[in-house]
Design a protein around this motif. Structure first.
Motif, mmCIF file in Angstrom:
data_model
loop_
_atom_site.group_PDB
_atom_site.id
_atom_site.type_symbol
_atom_site.label_atom_id
_atom_site.label_comp_id
_atom_site.label_asym_id
_atom_site.label_seq_id
_atom_site.Cartn_x
_atom_site.Cartn_y
_atom_site.Cartn_z
ATOM 1 N N GLN A 1 0.837 -1.212 0.000
ATOM 2 C CA GLN A 1 0.000 0.000 0.000
ATOM 3 C C GLN A 1 0.866 1.254 0.000
ATOM 4 O O GLN A 1 0.614 2.210 -0.734
ATOM 5 C CB GLN A 1 -0.905 0.009 1.239
ATOM 6 C CG GLN A 1 -1.986 -1.043 1.239
ATOM 7 C CD GLN A 1 -3.175 -0.616 0.405
ATOM 8 O OE1 GLN A 1 -3.222 0.492 -0.105
ATOM 9 N NE2 GLN A 1 -4.128 -1.506 0.238
ATOM 10 N N LEU A 2 1.895 1.252 0.844
ATOM 11 C CA LEU A 2 2.769 2.432 0.940
ATOM 12 C C LEU A 2 3.513 2.655 -0.378
ATOM 13 O O LEU A 2 3.634 3.789 -0.842
ATOM 14 C CB LEU A 2 3.761 2.255 2.095
ATOM 15 C CG LEU A 2 3.154 2.382 3.499
ATOM 16 C CD1 LEU A 2 4.121 1.881 4.549
ATOM 17 C CD2 LEU A 2 2.761 3.834 3.795
ATOM 18 N N ARG A 3 4.000 1.576 -0.972
ATOM 19 C CA ARG A 3 4.710 1.698 -2.249
ATOM 20 C C ARG A 3 3.799 2.324 -3.300
ATOM 21 O O ARG A 3 4.257 3.055 -4.173
ATOM 22 C CB ARG A 3 5.192 0.320 -2.704
ATOM 23 C CG ARG A 3 5.840 0.341 -4.071
ATOM 24 C CD ARG A 3 6.535 -0.972 -4.401
ATOM 25 N NE ARG A 3 5.613 -2.104 -4.451
ATOM 26 C CZ ARG A 3 6.004 -3.363 -4.661
ATOM 27 N NH1 ARG A 3 7.274 -3.640 -4.811
ATOM 28 N NH2 ARG A 3 5.114 -4.335 -4.693
ATOM 29 N N GLY A 4 2.503 2.043 -3.209
ATOM 30 C CA GLY A 4 1.545 2.562 -4.181
ATOM 31 C C GLY A 4 1.333 4.065 -4.116
ATOM 32 O O GLY A 4 0.628 4.632 -4.956
ATOM 33 N N ARG A 5 1.957 4.735 -3.132
ATOM 34 C CA ARG A 5 1.849 6.200 -3.073
ATOM 35 C C ARG A 5 2.731 6.867 -4.119
ATOM 36 O O ARG A 5 2.579 8.056 -4.393
ATOM 37 C CB ARG A 5 2.256 6.732 -1.679
ATOM 38 C CG ARG A 5 1.416 6.279 -0.497
ATOM 39 C CD ARG A 5 -0.061 6.505 -0.707
ATOM 40 N NE ARG A 5 -0.748 5.271 -1.025
ATOM 41 C CZ ARG A 5 -1.800 5.172 -1.800
ATOM 42 N NH1 ARG A 5 -2.297 6.226 -2.380
ATOM 43 N NH2 ARG A 5 -2.371 4.017 -2.018
ATOM 44 N N VAL A 6 3.735 6.133 -4.669
ATOM 45 C CA VAL A 6 4.561 6.712 -5.734
ATOM 46 C C VAL A 6 4.233 5.988 -7.042
ATOM 47 O O VAL A 6 3.441 5.057 -7.066
ATOM 48 C CB VAL A 6 6.073 6.620 -5.402
ATOM 49 C CG1 VAL A 6 6.421 7.494 -4.217
ATOM 50 C CG2 VAL A 6 6.505 5.178 -5.149
ATOM 51 N N GLY A 7 4.843 6.444 -8.133
ATOM 52 C CA GLY A 7 4.539 5.852 -9.445
ATOM 53 C C GLY A 7 3.219 6.326 -9.992
ATOM 54 O O GLY A 7 2.637 5.692 -10.862
ATOM 55 N N ARG A 8 2.727 7.476 -9.490
ATOM 56 C CA ARG A 8 1.423 7.977 -9.929
ATOM 57 C C ARG A 8 1.544 9.035 -11.025
ATOM 58 O O ARG A 8 0.542 9.532 -11.508
ATOM 59 C CB ARG A 8 0.656 8.545 -8.729
ATOM 60 C CG ARG A 8 0.260 7.428 -7.778
ATOM 61 C CD ARG A 8 -0.394 7.892 -6.489
ATOM 62 N NE ARG A 8 -1.000 6.722 -5.863
ATOM 63 C CZ ARG A 8 -2.299 6.450 -5.862
ATOM 64 N NH1 ARG A 8 -3.139 7.267 -6.446
ATOM 65 N NH2 ARG A 8 -2.757 5.357 -5.300
ATOM 66 N N GLY A 9 2.783 9.386 -11.356
ATOM 67 C CA GLY A 9 2.989 10.354 -12.431
ATOM 68 C C GLY A 9 3.828 9.740 -13.531
ATOM 69 O O GLY A 9 4.007 8.526 -13.598
ATOM 70 N N ALA A 10 4.388 10.588 -14.374
ATOM 71 C CA ALA A 10 5.154 10.095 -15.523
ATOM 72 C C ALA A 10 6.602 9.768 -15.154
ATOM 73 O O ALA A 10 7.286 9.060 -15.882
ATOM 74 C CB ALA A 10 5.124 11.145 -16.628
#
Length: 709
Positions: A592-601
Motif C-alpha cells: 500500500q505504501l509503495r503505491g503512493r509513488v509511481g502515480r505520475g510520468a
C-alpha cells in the motif's frame, strides 16, 4: 474408520465454569476466568479445544536405552540431592534406574520439590535427555512419586493462558467432552460423497484426538492428516459454508430500492454526464465492474458486493459512477473511509466530478466545528445533500438520512463489523435495506474468496490505468542510510518529491513518534534549503490537513510520516518512497505504501530500509516479506504470498470480528474438503434445515452474526 477411541472411565467432575453452573451466584475463580478468556464457555467449546501436542506417559524407558534428545519417562531411585550455587542457585538431584544414572536440574524449585526428591525416594520422571558435561541430565522435568498404573493413551497438552494449569484444563475438557451434545448432524449420504478418506463419527474423532492411542503415528496428528482430523476439518468447513450461504439467502429475501435512472428525455443521465466530464477514459476492467454494480443496483435485492483492485487501479471513479446512479434515481448515497486523510481525498475528487453536475455533497468528520457539523446534518436530513462523505462520524446517532439507498465503505477491512452494520441501519424506509458496496486495495486470494467471502459477490479491477510507471523496489540496510539521503538530494534536484515513512506500533507509540520527530530533524539538517514536513496520527486534524496541502501543492520537498499516508494520498510528483524499519511492516501495508509513488510520468522507486537490531540477520518472515516486495508489484501475487506468510486469520483480521472462523482447516491444503463443503451446503440447507441449524450453532455459536455485515 481406523481410529480407536479410548473409553474414559467415569470422567472427573468438571469445574463449575466448564459446566456453566454457578457462575451467576458465585464469583469466578482464577481458572474459571481463564476459561472465559479462552472462549471456553459451552461444553462443545471445551470438547473442541484440542491439544497442541502430546506426552507419552504410557511406557517406562530404561536410561541405558535412551538417546540424547529423546523425550522419555523413567522410573528411578534418588541417590543424591543438593542445592548448588554455581553458576547460580539450583537443585541438582541424581537418580539411578538400575541401568544408568541421570542428573535432574531445577533452577526454579520449592521445598515440595526437595521433599518428593529426597534421597531414597522412588520417582517417575519425564523429560528430555541431554548429554551433560559429566553425565546425562534432564532440565526441569515433570516428576511425581513412583507407583500407580501407566496411562493407556497419550497425555494431551492444551493451549492455555496464565492462571489455568494443565491439570485443571484436562479435567474441564474431559467433563465438557462427556457432557457435550455430539449427536450426528451430517446426513449419512454426505459421509460417502467425495471425501478424501473414511471418517468416524464426531464423538469418536474427538475422543481419539484428546486421548490418542500410543501406536498412532504422531506425524499424522501434527500435520492434521489423520482421519480424525479430517472429520473435524470437514465439519468446520461445512459449518462455515452453511452460515455464509444462509446469510446470502437471508439477504436475498430482503428488499432494497431498485435504483433505475429516470427518463430525462434528451438530457443525459448523471452517469453519462459524469463519464463525459472525466479527463480520462475508463479501462476495460473499470467498465466491466461498473456494469456488474449497475446490474445489482437495478434489482430490488440489496447488493452485497466487494470491489477489489490493486493500488491505483481506479476504484474511486467506479464508486462515483455507482453514487451517480443512486442520486439520479432520487436517493442518497454515503461513502465512509477509515481515516480523515483518505475521506478528504475522496471528498475532493468527488466534489470535482459531481458538483459541476449540480450534486451537493456533505462532509462529516469527528474534528468538524459545531457550526459546520450542524449545517451538514441539516443538509443530510433534508435530502439536500445527495452524497455524504466522511469517517466513522457518518454512523453516529445524530446523523439522520432522508432516504439512504447506497452505502460505500472504502478499505472495508479497517472497519469493525458493528460499524458496517451501523451504516446499513441508517436506511429510514420501512423494511428496506441499503445496497452495500465495499472496496479494498488488498486483493482477496481465490481460496479466501471461496471460504471467508463466500457470502459476497466479488468484482475485480485487474488492470491499471495507462500512464502508471513501474516502481523499482530496493532493499537497503540501515548502515547505508547516507546513500539513501544522497538519492533524495538527486530527486529533489530534479524537482521531485519524497516520502519517508516511519513505523508506528501501538505498544511503543511514544518511542516511534520520537523516531519520526528525530528523522524529521535529521533530514531537515541534511537537506538545507528543502522544506521537510512531519505528519503523524497525534497531530490535530487541521494541522494534518495543512501539512498534506503543502505537500500536495509541492511546497514541501520531503514528507516524514507515520503510516497515516498508507492509503488514499495521491501526489503524482512524488517519485521516491523510503520506508524505515521495513522489517516491522506487514506485506500488504508495504505494498500500500509503495503505491503512493509511481502515480505520475517520472520513474519511481521504493527503498525498504531495514535494521536487524541486535540480531545477526533478519528473521525468516521479514526476509520473505521484503523478498516478495522486490520480486512483484502485482497486488494479487502480493496477497497470495501474504496469505502464505501470515495465514488466513491474521490476513483478514479474523474478518474484523475478533474471532477466526476457521481453527482447524487450512485453506492451502484442505481444498478437497472445501470443495466437498461448498457442494453440500446448499443441499443440507434445502433438505435438512434443522440439522443445518444445529450444525451451525455447534461450530459457530453466535459468530455467524457478523456475516450480516
Amino acid at each position: 474408520m481406523p481410529t480407536r477411541s479410548v473409553p474414559a472411565a467415569s470422567p472427573p467432575k468438571a469445574p463449575a465454569a466448564a459446566a456453566g453452573a454457578g457462575a451467576a451466584v458465585a464469583p469466578k475463580s482464577q481458572p474459571q476466568k481463564a476459561l472465559d478468556k479462552l472462549g471456553l464457555r459451552r461444553d462443545i467449546d471445551l470438547a473442541l479445544h484440542l491439544p497442541l501436542r502430546y506426552e507419552d506417559e504410557t511406557r517406562i524407558t530404561r536410561l541405558a536405552d535412551a538417546r540424547d534428545g529423546d523425550m522419555v519417562q523413567i522410573e528411578a531411585q534418588v541417590t543424591h540431592s543438593e542445592i548448588t550455587f554455581r553458576p547460580r542457585r539450583q537443585l541438582r538431584v541424581t537418580v539411578d534406574d538400575g541401568s544408568d544414572t541421570c542428573v535432574l536440574r531445577f533452577i526454579n524449585f520449592y521445598p515440595a520439590h526437595q521433599k518428593t526428591l529426597s534421597v531414597g525416594a522412588r520417582v517417575r520422571v519425564r523429560g528430555e535427555i541431554r548429554g551433560g558435561f559429566v553425565s546425562r541430565e534432564m532440565v526441569h522435568p515433570s516428576f511425581r512419586a513412583a507407583g500407580g498404573e501407566l496411562a493407556t493413551a497419550l497425555t494431551p497438552v492444551y493451549p492455555t493462558v496464565a492462571g489455568l494449569p494443565q491439570a485443571y484444563l484436562r479435567k474441564a475438557v474431559l467433563g465438557g467432552l462427556a457432557r457435550a451434545d455430539l449427536a450426528e448432524t451430517l446426513p449419512a449420504e454426505f459421509l460417502s460423497k467425495n471425501l478424501p478418506q473414511p471418517l468416524s463419527s464426531l464423538r469418536e474423532a474427538l475422543q481419539f484426538l484428546h486421548h490418542p492411542t500410543p501406536d498412532v503415528m504422531l506425524a499424522t496428528l501434527e500435520d492434521r492428516s489423520h482421519p480424525a482430523w479430517q472429520r473435524l476439518k470437514a465439519e468446520e468447513l461445512l459449518a462455515q459454508q452453511l452460515s455464509q450461504l444462509q446469510a446470502r439467502r437471508v439477504r436475498a429475501a430482503m428488499r432494497a430500492p431498485p435504483l433505475r435512472s429516470p427518463v430525462h428525455g434528451p438530457q443525459c443521465t448523471l452517469q453519462e454526464q459524469l463519464l463525459e466530464r472525466l479527463p480520462f477514459r475508463l479501462t476495460a476492467a473499470q467498465q466491466r465492474v461498473g456494469s456488474e454494480i449497475a446490474a445489482d443496483l437495478t434489482r430490488n435485492v440489496p447488493m452485497h458486493r466487494l470491489l477489489q483492485g490493486d493500488v491505483g487501479s481506479g476504484k474511486t471513479v467506479v464508486a462515483a459512477l455507482a453514487a451517480a446512479r443512486c442520486m439520479d434515481a432520487g436517493w442518497q448515497c454515503a461513502l465512509m473511509a477509515p481515516t480523515e486523510i483518505l475521506a478528504e481525498q475522496h471528498f475532493r475528487k468527488l466534489i470535482g466530478w459531481l458538483e459541476p453536475l449540480g450534486i451537493q455533497t456533505a462532509w462529516l468528520t469527528g474534528s468538524q466545528k459545531a457550526k459546520e457539523r450542524r449545517e451538514a446534518l441539516a443538509m443530510i436530513e433534508s435530502g439536500a445533500a445527495g452524497l455524504v462523505v466522511g469517517t466513522h462520524a457518518v454512523i453516529q446517532d445524530k446523523v439522520i438520512f432522508k432516504n439512504l439507498a447506497l452505502a460505500i465503505i472504502d478499505e472495508q477491512h479497517r472497519f469493525g463489523v458493528a460499524q458496517r452494520l451501523a451504516l446499513r441501519s441508517k436506511m429510514s424506509e420501512g423494511g428496506e435495506e441499503p445496497h452495500l458496496l465495499m472496496m479494498t486495495a488488498t486483493p482477496i486470494p481465490r481460496t479466501l474468496a471461496m471460504s471467508y467471502y463466500a457470502d459476497l459477490d466479488v468484482s475485480t479491477i485487474d488492470e491499471l490505468p495507462p500512464g502508471r510507471t513501474p516502481i523499482v523496489t530496493k532493499v537497503v540496510s540501515e548502515a547505508r542510510r547516507d546513500e539513501v539521503v544522497e538519492r533524495i538530494r538527486s530527486q529533489l534536484a530534479e524537482g521531485r518529491q519524497v516520502y519517508w515513512v516511519c513505523p508506528l506500533i501501538e505498544e511503543s507509540e511514544s518511542v516511534d513518534l520520537i523516531n519520526a520527530t528525530q528523522t524529521h530533524e535529521a533530514l531537515s539538517a541534511a537537506l538545507p534549503g528543502t522544506q521537510v514536513g512531519l505528519l503523524h496520527s497525534r497531530m490535530p486534524p487541521a494541522e494534518k490537513k495543512a501539512v498534506m496541502a503543502l505537500f500536495t501543492s509541492g511546497q514541501l520537498g520531503v514528507l516524514v510520516s507515520t503510516t497515516v499516508i498508507e492509503v488514499g494520498v495521491d501526489v503524482p510528483n512524488a517519485s521516491l518512497m523510503v520506508i524505515e524499519h521495513a522489517e516491522r511492516f506487514g506485506l500488504s501495508q508495504l505494498h500500500q505504501l509503495r503505491g503512493r509513488v509511481g502515480r505520475g510520468a517520472a520513474a519511481s522507486a521504493c527503498v525498504l530500509l531495514y535494521s536487524t537490531g541486535d540480531a545477526p540477520r533478519l528473521g525468516e518472515t521479514a526476509r520473505a516479506r521484503l523478498k516478495a516486495m522486490v520480486e512483484t508489484q502485482d497486488g494479487f501475487e502480493i496477497a497470495r504470498r501474504d496469505l502464505e506468510i501470515r495465514g488466513p486469520g491474521e490476513f483478514l483480521g479474523a474478518r474484523q470480528s475478533g474471532a477466526p472462523l476457521l481453527r482447524f482447516a487450512d485453506l492451502a491444503t484442505d481444498t478437497e474438503l472445501l470443495a466437498w463443503a461448498r457442494s453440500l451446503a446448499p443441499v443440507m440447507l434445502d433438505k435438512y434445515p434443522e440439522l443445518a441449524q444445529r450444525h451451525i450453532l455447534r461450530w459457530l455459536g453466535g459468530k455467524a452474526e457478523f456475516l450480516k455485515a
